[in-house]
Design a protein around this motif. Structure first.
Motif, mmCIF file in Angstrom:
data_model
loop_
_atom_site.group_PDB
_atom_site.id
_atom_site.type_symbol
_atom_site.label_atom_id
_atom_site.label_comp_id
_atom_site.label_asym_id
_atom_site.label_seq_id
_atom_site.Cartn_x
_atom_site.Cartn_y
_atom_site.Cartn_z
ATOM 1 N N SER A 58 0.802 -1.247 -0.049
ATOM 2 C CA SER A 58 0.093 -0.078 0.074
ATOM 3 C C SER A 58 0.750 1.381 -0.096
ATOM 4 O O SER A 58 0.722 2.170 -0.616
ATOM 5 N N ILE A 59 1.883 1.248 0.841
ATOM 6 C CA ILE A 59 2.658 2.254 0.794
ATOM 7 C C ILE A 59 3.601 2.542 -0.477
ATOM 8 O O ILE A 59 3.782 3.694 -1.012
ATOM 9 N N LEU B 122 2.586 1.653 -3.419
ATOM 10 C CA LEU B 122 1.467 2.081 -4.619
ATOM 11 C C LEU B 122 1.329 3.557 -4.295
ATOM 12 O O LEU B 122 1.230 4.488 -5.257
ATOM 13 N N SER B 123 0.940 3.855 -3.017
ATOM 14 C CA SER B 123 0.667 5.235 -2.883
ATOM 15 C C SER B 123 1.941 6.385 -3.113
ATOM 16 O O SER B 123 1.618 7.299 -3.807
ATOM 17 N N ASP B 124 2.998 5.773 -2.752
ATOM 18 C CA ASP B 124 4.221 6.607 -3.326
ATOM 19 C C ASP B 124 4.423 6.779 -4.733
ATOM 20 O O ASP B 124 4.446 7.928 -5.205
ATOM 21 N N THR B 125 4.054 5.874 -5.652
ATOM 22 C CA THR B 125 4.330 5.655 -6.922
ATOM 23 C C THR B 125 3.138 6.569 -7.640
ATOM 24 O O THR B 125 3.748 7.154 -8.623
ATOM 25 N N LEU B 126 2.136 6.484 -6.993
ATOM 26 C CA LEU B 126 1.124 7.252 -7.702
ATOM 27 C C LEU B 126 1.280 8.543 -7.662
ATOM 28 O O LEU B 126 0.887 9.497 -8.310
ATOM 29 N N LYS B 127 1.732 9.045 -6.289
ATOM 30 C CA LYS B 127 1.979 10.304 -5.892
ATOM 31 C C LYS B 127 3.076 10.854 -7.095
ATOM 32 O O LYS B 127 2.760 12.100 -7.325
ATOM 33 N N SER C 165 -3.940 8.979 -8.886
ATOM 34 C CA SER C 165 -4.737 8.570 -7.476
ATOM 35 C C SER C 165 -5.392 7.122 -7.954
ATOM 36 O O SER C 165 -5.157 6.792 -9.329
ATOM 37 N N MET C 166 -5.760 6.170 -7.148
ATOM 38 C CA MET C 166 -6.103 5.094 -7.451
ATOM 39 C C MET C 166 -7.111 4.552 -8.367
ATOM 40 O O MET C 166 -7.308 3.926 -9.249
#
Length: 271
Positions: free
Chosen positions: A40-41, A43-48, A53-54
């Motif tokens: 989760s961390i 994916l969140s970092d990569t998307l940011k 966003s998801m």
């Protein structure tokens, strides 16, 4: 349409977001936390980094040891298939891959479409893997990157007879006590890693267009020793640690597009 691939390995986690043939962003980090939490961390970092966003992601494909714990993505694909797919994206002519990971290594043969046709796995011992080099670097008080650098400065590398992490550590410690330079010990350790790699490659068909992947492929000491052992110059991706995640993202895109096409075909047939 952006797609994501996430490779949850034994020692690290990697994620990429791709759109078409372009990598929009990536993440590499340790996997000390529980796999699903770290995913989760990541994916969140990569998307940011990609400014997404998801909700923008069409599909996510998990791979690696932790793929079975990941929820919310496509049906998982093995890291072996993902490495073959990712290597083909970089080097279409490569037919042999050696993936040296944190706690295992894999030798893979693939065809012209990036499909796996044969592979062998060494996962019974951490000898020759990233963990092996981490332990030896800690013993000598240097970083793993520095260990590779100093091994190339050796003029008289010693022979390390043990490939087991525990026994090799004891052997290296005894050599240090005898006053052998860390350059020569490092060279011996890297030669030991290359011997394990060469033996594994000997169990499949080693075809000339040959690629190294995994975090250990960033270690130039290992790369140089493998080159000398097998007599072939290996291809190395810009970031060999991301290859599995790239392959996963490509699978996510491929499966999504096929499913979309199938739905459109079924819809047309009904009408």
């Amino acid at each position: 349409m952006p797609f994501a691939g996430i490779d949850i390995g034994s020692r690290s986690i990697k994620a990429v977001v791709m759109e078409g043939n372009d990598i929009l962003s990536s993440f590499t980090g340790g996997s000390i936390l529980q796999g699903t939490k770290m995913a989760s961390i990541a994916l969140s970092d990569t998307l940011k980094k990609a400014g997404l966003s998801m909700n923008d992601i069409q599909s996510i494909m998990p791979t690696g040891y932790g793929r079975f714990q990941f929820l919310g993505g496509e049906k998982h694909v093995s890291e072996i298939s993902c490495h073959a797919k990712g290597v083909r994206w970089y080097f279409p002519k490569v037919r042999t891959i050696l993936d040296i990971g944190g706690q295992d290594m894999k030798a893979i043969n693939c065809d012209e479409k990036g499909r796996v046709i044969d592979f062998v796995l060494n996962d019974k011992c951490a000898g020759g893997t990233g963990r092996f080099l981490e332990v030896m670097a800690e013993l000598m008080g240097v970083s793993v990157e520095k260990l590779g650098e100093i091994s190339l400065q050796s003029e008289n590398g010693v022979k390390i007879s043990n490939t087991c992490v525990i026994f090799a550590k004891t052997e290296a410690l005894n050599l240090l006590r005898e006053g052998i330079s860390i350059n020569d010990i490092a060279a011996g350790l890297h030669d030991s890693v290359a011997t394990i790699c060469s033996n594994l490659l000997g169990r499949i068909s080693l075809i000339k267009d040959f690629c190294l992947t995994g975090g250990v492929a960033k270690n130039m000491g290992v790369v140089e020793k493998i080159r000398a052992k097998v007599g072939i110059e290996p291809f190395i991706p810009p970031d060999p640690q991301l290859v599995g995640a790239i392959g996963a993202a490509l699978f996510a895109q491929e499966i999504f597009l096929k499913r979309t096409a199938d739905r459109k075909g079924n819809h047309c047939s009904v009408n």
